[in-house]
Enzyme design. Structure first.
Site, PDB file in Angstrom:
ATOM      1  N   MET A 164       0.857  -1.180   0.000  1.00 28.97           N
ATOM      2  CA  MET A 164       0.000   0.000   0.000  1.00 28.97           C
ATOM      3  C   MET A 164       0.896   1.234   0.000  1.00 28.97           C
ATOM      4  O   MET A 164       1.657   1.466   0.944  1.00 28.97           O
ATOM      5  CB  MET A 164      -0.907  -0.020   1.238  1.00 28.97           C
ATOM      6  CG  MET A 164      -1.808   1.184   1.381  1.00 28.97           C
ATOM      7  SD  MET A 164      -3.067   0.968   2.684  1.00 28.97           S
ATOM      8  CE  MET A 164      -2.072   0.599   4.113  1.00 28.97           C
ATOM      9  N   ARG A 293      -6.405  -1.586   9.220  1.00 29.53           N
ATOM     10  CA  ARG A 293      -6.618  -1.045  10.571  1.00 29.53           C
ATOM     11  C   ARG A 293      -7.020  -2.154  11.535  1.00 29.53           C
ATOM     12  O   ARG A 293      -6.522  -2.228  12.659  1.00 29.53           O
ATOM     13  CB  ARG A 293      -7.670   0.054  10.539  1.00 29.53           C
ATOM     14  CG  ARG A 293      -7.126   1.357   9.986  1.00 29.53           C
ATOM     15  CD  ARG A 293      -8.178   2.431   9.841  1.00 29.53           C
ATOM     16  NE  ARG A 293      -7.533   3.701   9.509  1.00 29.53           N
ATOM     17  CZ  ARG A 293      -8.165   4.787   9.115  1.00 29.53           C
ATOM     18  NH1 ARG A 293      -9.485   4.772   9.003  1.00 29.53           N
ATOM     19  NH2 ARG A 293      -7.507   5.884   8.840  1.00 29.53           N
ATOM     20  N   TYR A 433       1.037   3.589  12.655  1.00 26.97           N
ATOM     21  CA  TYR A 433       0.705   3.440  11.235  1.00 26.97           C
ATOM     22  C   TYR A 433      -0.745   3.020  10.999  1.00 26.97           C
ATOM     23  O   TYR A 433      -1.460   2.693  11.917  1.00 26.97           O
ATOM     24  CB  TYR A 433       1.696   2.553  10.489  1.00 26.97           C
ATOM     25  CG  TYR A 433       1.936   1.138  10.927  1.00 26.97           C
ATOM     26  CD1 TYR A 433       2.983   0.420  10.340  1.00 26.97           C
ATOM     27  CD2 TYR A 433       1.178   0.481  11.886  1.00 26.97           C
ATOM     28  CE1 TYR A 433       3.253  -0.886  10.696  1.00 26.97           C
ATOM     29  CE2 TYR A 433       1.436  -0.814  12.244  1.00 26.97           C
ATOM     30  CZ  TYR A 433       2.483  -1.502  11.641  1.00 26.97           C
ATOM     31  OH  TYR A 433       2.738  -2.807  11.998  1.00 26.97           O
ATOM     32  N   GLU A 434      -1.141   3.114   9.724  1.00 30.82           N
ATOM     33  CA  GLU A 434      -2.539   2.944   9.302  1.00 30.82           C
ATOM     34  C   GLU A 434      -3.446   4.000   9.942  1.00 30.82           C
ATOM     35  O   GLU A 434      -4.618   3.756  10.236  1.00 30.82           O
ATOM     36  CB  GLU A 434      -3.063   1.532   9.614  1.00 30.82           C
ATOM     37  CG  GLU A 434      -2.174   0.403   9.155  1.00 30.82           C
ATOM     38  CD  GLU A 434      -1.797   0.485   7.682  1.00 30.82           C
ATOM     39  OE1 GLU A 434      -2.455   1.211   6.919  1.00 30.82           O
ATOM     40  OE2 GLU A 434      -0.819  -0.165   7.299  1.00 30.82           O
ATOM     41  N   GLY A 435      -2.910   5.172  10.155  1.00 30.20           N
ATOM     42  CA  GLY A 435      -3.635   6.253  10.819  1.00 30.20           C
ATOM     43  C   GLY A 435      -3.336   6.200  12.302  1.00 30.20           C
ATOM     44  O   GLY A 435      -3.640   5.206  12.968  1.00 30.20           O
TER      45      GLY A 435
END
Length: 579
Positions: A164, A293, A433-435
């Site tokens: 990604m 997530r 990570y991933e927000g």
């Protein structure tokens, strides 16, 4: 260091008794006859053996060796290739993948438990397969039939990997500032040029191709589109062809996850294909992002379980000090009150966290496979509510648990040989990570709670409390009061969100954490109730864990709600120079 042992009895209890997995699966036409409890148990048993015997032994050596990078080539640590090939041979990469393209089609309720084992055994190795599964999900949801037919079988088989590609040096979470460009070509493809950073699994020596999902702006547009860009071109027969202008500029040198290749990726007129519609790339990417997530939430859970197991074993073996009234020369440290407090805190948070993971997986299965549109729609709302909680609360508590487990080891926890310090380092990134977890909390409070004026969260809470409606205990009463207090504060925030635009941003983490501690209290009550009703061997420990959680852990929600009630003035009315 003792070998990793998956908590199979806990996992089976959740599937068989708490979430009634068999009845759920048989009620969904796409799963009916494909999977039952015996099949699920067989899958969990095999996953346990694989992670215990092959994956866990390479965890610490892989951390010591790390990923190598030389002349543009990435090399994973010794043993990674053999372990990855075993996953490929067993079809594990495509466990929950679409059977039409070679996936096994297993439900997510089962998938989250297999993922937990992988992260417990070796965080770094498991990330490669997780990114592949997420990329396949996005392609399957938004790609053309040609792209799905060409790429999904290779991704599900594990022959090719997925990555990604979003972040750029000037564009972290604020993706509006992405500079990577896409030039349209006459054949319908695009030439992608730009650089990305922090790309997990951007390259490696495990697979023959890496399929990048790249966010870029089409020339002349300032909106984001999503593109499938393979490292190597794919021929008409579906085989790997020549290099496609995708190279690794460097690898990042990280605090943990040393066996996971985190890359700077360069795209030099790399040919790619549009995924979904032009200028709608972020919506398409969020299919993968939301998958990841939850997966990263499971990373926090898996690390927690490994830490609990290590700390428990050590506390029962390490002789130090004496129990009150003991005449022994020394006793195992498990007899000491502070050590017991730490062990019980870590265990109760981990057990409830696993329930949250499976609960989220069940809602995903209903949203995907249910026939009735009303069932699908409600499940989708619950997935939206639970996903940021699963990502943030599981990883925040996952780090808390690994640090607390490290404390059980005392000085031995600070040295590399015991292995517990690696878990602390590996788990730390999961909050970022991933927000970041702050972003998850803002999503939870702003979009999922206040976004529909509390309709979904009230409905969800009511459904859970109905499951323990007959429980007249003080614990159940405390839980009802706690959820009522949460709703009261959430309603106040919802009422003032427009007049005070910084309110949600300032209070979001406190509100998500308060909800998480209350939800875990519900899971402990519910697990105790069900284990007692079915006569499970887990009934007595579940009751003891529930007592401890309500006495020592759940009251944290009260402090969190008190902070939220104070509003945002203390946060926002401060001169920037004083920060």
């Amino acid at each position: 260091m003792n070998p990793y042992q998956a908590p199979l009895s806990e996992m089976r209890f959740l599937l068989e008794h708490l979430f009634d997995a068999d009845a759920t699966w048989q009620s969904l036409p796409s799963l009916e006859g494909m999977v039952d409890l015996d099949t699920a148990q067989a899958i969990l048993d095999e996953a346990s053996k694989l992670n215990r015997d092959l994956v866990h032994p390479i965890n610490r050596p892989g951390d010591e060796e790390g990923v190598a990078f030389d002349s543009g080539k990435v090399t994973t640590p010794a043993g990674y290739k053999a372990a990855y090939d075993a996953f490929v041979e067993g079809g594990w990469i495509g466990l929950c993948g679409d059977p039409q393209y070679g996936g096994m089609g297993m439900p997510k309720m089962l998938g989250v438990l297999v993922d937990e084992m992988g992260y417990s055994a070796c965080n770094a190795l498991n990330l490669y397969g997780s990114l592949t599964a997420g990329a396949a999900l996005a392609i399957n949801a938004h790609g053309t039939e040609d792209l799905k037919a060409t790429y999904l079988p290779k991704l599900y088989s594990g022959e090719w990997a997925g990555a990604m590609d979003m972040t750029e040096p000037q564009a972290g979470s604020d993706l509006r500032h992405i500079r990577t460009r896409a030039e349209p070509q006459d054949d319908g493809s695009f030439l992608i040029s730009g650089s990305k950073i922090f790309i997990t699994g951007g390259d490696q020596d495990l697979t023959e191709n890496v399929v990048h999902l790249v966010l870029a702006k089409i020339a002349g547009s300032n909106s984001l589109s999503l593109f499938l860009v393979p490292k190597y071109a794919v021929t008409g027969s579906g085989e790997v062809g020549e290099a496609n202008g995708v190279t690794v500029g460097s690898i990042e040198h990280k605090m943990g996850l040393k066996g996971s290749a985190t890359c700077v990726m360069n795209f030099d007129s790399a040919r790619g294909w549009l995924i979904g519609r032009e200028n709608k790339g972020l919506a398409c990417m969020f299919t993968m992002m939301n998958y990841e997530r939850l997966a990263i939430g499971i990373q926090g859970l898996g690390s927690a379980q490994a830490a609990v197991q290590m700390a428990s074993d050590y506390a029962k073996e390490r002789m130090q000090g004496n129990a009150p009234g003991s005449s022994n020369s020394s006793d195992p440290i498990v007899v000491h009150g502070d050590v017991r407090r730490m062990l019980l805190t870590t265990r109760t948070l981990t057990d409830a966290g696993r329930a949250l993971a499976v609960h989220t997986g069940k809602q995903l299965d209903l949203a995907k496979f249910a026939d009735e549109e009303a069932v699908k729609a409600k499940a989708a709302r619950y997935v939206g509510l639970l996903t940021p909680v699963a990502k943030a609360f599981l990883t925040d508590r996952g780090l808390d648990i690994t640090i607390m487990a490290q404390q059980v080891f005392g000085g031995h926890g600070y040295i590399r040989e015991t292995g517990i310090e690696q878990l602390v380092r590996d788990t730390r990134i999961a909050q970022i990570y991933e927000g970041t977890n702050g972003i998850q909390a803002i999503d939870f409070l702003g979009r999922k709670v206040a976004g529909d004026n509390l309709v979904t969260v009230k409905e969800f809470i009511a459904e859970q409390l109905a499951l323990i409606e007959a429980d007249g205990s003080e614990q159940a009463a405390a839980l009802r009061r706690g959820f009522a207090d949460f709703i009261e504060v959430a309603e106040w925030i919802n009422e003032h969100k427009l007049a005070k635009p910084s309110l949600i941003n300032s209070l979001a983490v406190e509100m998500l954490d308060a909800f998480g501690y209350l939800l875990y209290g519900f899971y402990h009550l519910w697990m105790t109730k069900v284990a007692t009703e079915v006569g499970s061997e887990l009934a007595k420990p579940k009751a003891a864990y529930c007592d401890f959680y309500f006495a020592k852990v759940m009251p944290r929600y009260q402090a969190l709600l008190a902070c939220a009630r104070s509003g945002d003035d203390a946060v926002m009315d401060i001169n920037d120079d004083w920060l």
